[in-house]
Design an enzyme around this catalytic site. Structure first.
Site, PDB file in Angstrom:
ATOM      1  N   SER A  80       0.950  -1.258  -0.132  1.00  0.00           N
ATOM      2  CA  SER A  80      -0.020  -0.023  -0.024  1.00  0.00           C
ATOM      3  C   SER A  80       0.883   1.196  -0.056  1.00  0.00           C
ATOM      4  CB  SER A  80      -0.837   0.051   1.236  1.00  0.00           C
ATOM      5  OG  SER A  80      -1.594   1.331   1.451  1.00  0.00           O
ATOM      6  N   TYR A 137      -1.776  -0.626  10.361  1.00  0.00           N
ATOM      7  CA  TYR A 137      -1.986  -1.171   8.846  1.00  0.00           C
ATOM      8  C   TYR A 137      -0.535  -0.689   8.067  1.00  0.00           C
ATOM      9  CZ  TYR A 137      -3.836  -1.192   3.991  1.00  0.00           C
ATOM     10  OH  TYR A 137      -4.003  -1.332   2.597  1.00  0.00           O
TER      11      TYR A 137
END
Length: 259
Positions: free
Chosen positions: A144, A157
């Site tokens: 990401s 995350y």
């Protein structure tokens, strides 16, 4: 170009919706036989029925489930050419609010899940080029832009995705050093319009936004198909000289100066 993955066998985690579903659809369109895996087996079966693939229940955090899934793939197909470690989650909590349980949950799904996928898929993927020709097998891990930039609201995350980028490089070098004929790369998507993004952005219950064709402005969300096209490229022989890289799929977000 349809057909560049003809004869290949692919397995996608988290394939029942969002990015995973788009990956399954694109890989099948390119000619691959796709094994759609997800903890939501009924939804995975729905996707598989549309693309002419197969569905398996898979909790990516469960080592035994991975071993079982790989046995099923080997029994049905004799090996595996493409692994897409896509399954993921995100909980928006800053470092002060994030519990240890939530932190570990992110690590279990993203990092442990990717580790187990690569570990147990490797025996089925190595040396496939010797029998099938081509440029070898391909692992695509889903990182990401959160691994490349600082986002205050998602420390768990970002930690998990950062670990995936580092692990991807390590696995790539191991496979290359051993002569396995397996490339391992990662994609780092930015904002993509998926059910998960819709939920965390406060639009629960709303229809997904339609992403227009053509060039997109800087602030636009991308479509799952934008990531899936990159997955198909990395899975194909067209990407044979890419190994151990992390590619932002973010419409220039990571490249743009921020003040």
């Amino acid at each position: 170009m349809a057909g560049r993955l003809d004869g290949r066998v692919a397995l996608v985690t988290g394939g029942a919706m969002g990015l995973g579903k788009a990956d399954c659809e694109r890989l099948a369109h390119e000619g691959a036989t796709v094994v759609v895996t997800d903890i939501a087996l009924d939804d995975a079966r729905d996707v598989a029925s549309v693309i002419g693939g197969e569905a398996l229940a898979l909790d990516v955090t469960d080592e035994g489930a991975w071993q079982s899934a790989m046995r099923e793939v080997e029994k049905s197909h004799g090996g595996l050419d493409i692994l897409v470690n896509n399954a993921g989650n995100v909980i928006f909590e800053n470092i002060e609010d994030c519990s240890l349980d939530h932190f570990r949950l992110h690590l279990d799904i993203h990092v442990v899940g990717t580790f187990l996928g690569c570990k147990y898929a490797l025996p089925l993927m190595k040396h496939r080029h010797r029998a099938n020709g081509g440029a070898g097998s391909s692992i695509v891990n889903m990182a990401s832009t959160a691994a490349l930039m600082g986002y205050a609201a998602i420390p768990a995350y970002t930690a998990a995705k950062g670990a995936i980028t580092a692990m991807t490089r390590s696995i790539a070098m191991h496979c290359q050093d051993e002569g396995y004929g397996i490339r391992c790369n990662a994609l780092a998507p930015g904002g993509i319009e998926t059910p998960m993004v819709r939920e965390v952005s406060g639009r629960s219950g709303e229809a997904l936004q339609a992403i227009p064709d053509g060039p997109l402005p800087a602030e636009a969300l991308g479509a799952p198909a934008d990531v899936a096209g990159c997955v198909a490229f990395l899975a194909s022989d067209d990407a044979r000289f890419l190994n151990g890289v992390v590619i932002p799929v973010d419409n220039g977000l990571d490249a743009r100066p921020h003040h």
